[in-house]
Design a protein around this motif. Structure first.
Motif, PDB file in Angstrom:
ATOM      1  N   GLU A  78       0.828  -1.212   0.000  1.00  9.72           N
ATOM      2  CA  GLU A  78       0.000   0.000   0.000  1.00  9.72           C
ATOM      3  C   GLU A  78       0.861   1.260   0.000  1.00  9.72           C
ATOM      4  O   GLU A  78       0.591   2.213  -0.740  1.00  9.72           O
ATOM      5  CB  GLU A  78      -0.906  -0.003   1.234  1.00  9.72           C
TER       6      GLU A  78
ATOM      7  N   LYS B  15       1.545   4.192  -3.242  1.00  4.79           N
ATOM      8  CA  LYS B  15       1.355   5.645  -3.148  1.00  4.79           C
ATOM      9  C   LYS B  15       2.627   6.402  -3.538  1.00  4.79           C
ATOM     10  O   LYS B  15       2.566   7.496  -4.083  1.00  4.79           O
ATOM     11  CB  LYS B  15       0.941   6.024  -1.726  1.00  4.79           C
ATOM     12  N   LYS B  16       3.766   5.798  -3.259  1.00  2.73           N
ATOM     13  CA  LYS B  16       5.042   6.464  -3.507  1.00  2.73           C
ATOM     14  C   LYS B  16       5.516   6.316  -4.949  1.00  2.73           C
ATOM     15  O   LYS B  16       6.108   7.239  -5.519  1.00  2.73           O
ATOM     16  CB  LYS B  16       6.103   5.894  -2.554  1.00  2.73           C
TER      17      LYS B  16
ATOM     18  N   SER C  43       4.064   5.533  -8.515  1.00  2.00           N
ATOM     19  CA  SER C  43       2.887   5.333  -9.368  1.00  2.00           C
ATOM     20  C   SER C  43       3.173   4.390 -10.533  1.00  2.00           C
ATOM     21  O   SER C  43       2.301   3.630 -10.966  1.00  2.00           O
ATOM     22  CB  SER C  43       2.366   6.674  -9.893  1.00  2.00           C
TER      23      SER C  43
ATOM     24  N   GLU D  56       2.955   0.840  -9.203  1.00  2.00           N
ATOM     25  CA  GLU D  56       1.551   0.465  -8.975  1.00  2.00           C
ATOM     26  C   GLU D  56       0.869   0.118 -10.301  1.00  2.00           C
ATOM     27  O   GLU D  56       0.162  -0.888 -10.412  1.00  2.00           O
ATOM     28  CB  GLU D  56       0.787   1.595  -8.291  1.00  2.00           C
TER      29      GLU D  56
ATOM     30  N   THR E 145      -3.263  -6.173  -2.314  1.00  2.00           N
ATOM     31  CA  THR E 145      -2.633  -4.961  -1.797  1.00  2.00           C
ATOM     32  C   THR E 145      -2.407  -5.149  -0.306  1.00  2.00           C
ATOM     33  O   THR E 145      -3.331  -5.480   0.430  1.00  2.00           O
ATOM     34  CB  THR E 145      -3.519  -3.724  -2.054  1.00  2.00           C
TER      35      THR E 145
END
Length: 197
Positions: A147, A151-152, A154, A157, A173
């Protein structure tokens, strides 16, 4: 009495990491207790490119493969696992924090990242297209994504989510997990979701 079939679990570490590092020793303990024959893959990272790392893993796999075989890779290790999957044909594939360095990802990669990995590696990464690698790949696959790292980073992800779609894979996740397979949340998630069956 019939002897229980051996399930070998091949663990491929992340870039510059070694199988002797604490996080991988912990993984080996965890999965050995579950009944896996754990094979820690010693990748030689220095002055080599993805094509060479993939070949190194395939040779290791051929030497130590069991009756059934699972492959788990972290970060660059996940790239190696995915890039080799059609040739080694594992029974299951676990892609942890899949790195975004495939051909399709390179235009989105920050310049400083490219400088860090070097021109030879960037050129070699162009050979690896996710669309081709995943085409008609029917290996049961689980993709793990932290998770915090999502966020850190992209691009990471996106790569994890898109690859899961291509493979029709499960995407898990992990709450509170950064880009660190040694993180307690990450280790717990792998323990929970990976079993010898």
């Amino acid at each position: 009495m019939t002897k229980k079939a051996t399930i070998s679990l091949f663990v491929i570490p992340g870039f510059k990491e070694k199988v002797q590092h604490k996080q991988y020793r912990l993984l080996k303990q965890t999965f050995s207790k579950k009944g896996f024959q754990v094979e820690m893959v010693p990748i030689h990272w220095d002055r080599r490119v993805m094509t060479e790392w993939v070949t190194e893993f395939e040779q290791f796999f051929a030497k130590y493969r069991g009756v059934k075989n699972y492959v788990l890779g972290f970060s660059y290790g996940a790239m190696i696992a995915l890039a080799s999957a059609k040739r080694v044909h594992p029974d299951k594939l676990f892609l942890c924090s899949l790195s975004p360095y495939f051909n399709e990802d390179l235009p989105k990669i920050p310049v400083r990242w490219k400088k860090f990995i070097g021109k030879r590696r960037v050129q070699d990464f162009k050979k690896f297209r996710v669309a081709e690698i995943t085409k008609e790949t029917k290996i049961p696959t689980t993709v793990f994504l932290g998770e915090v790292e999502a966020k850190k980073f992209s691009t990471l992800e996106y790569r994890c989510r898109e690859t899961a779609k291509h493979l029709k894979a499960s995407l898990i996740t992990i709450p509170g997990a950064p880009h660190d397979i040694g993180n307690a949340h990450y280790q717990q998630a792998l323990d929970t979701h990976i079993a010898p069956r």
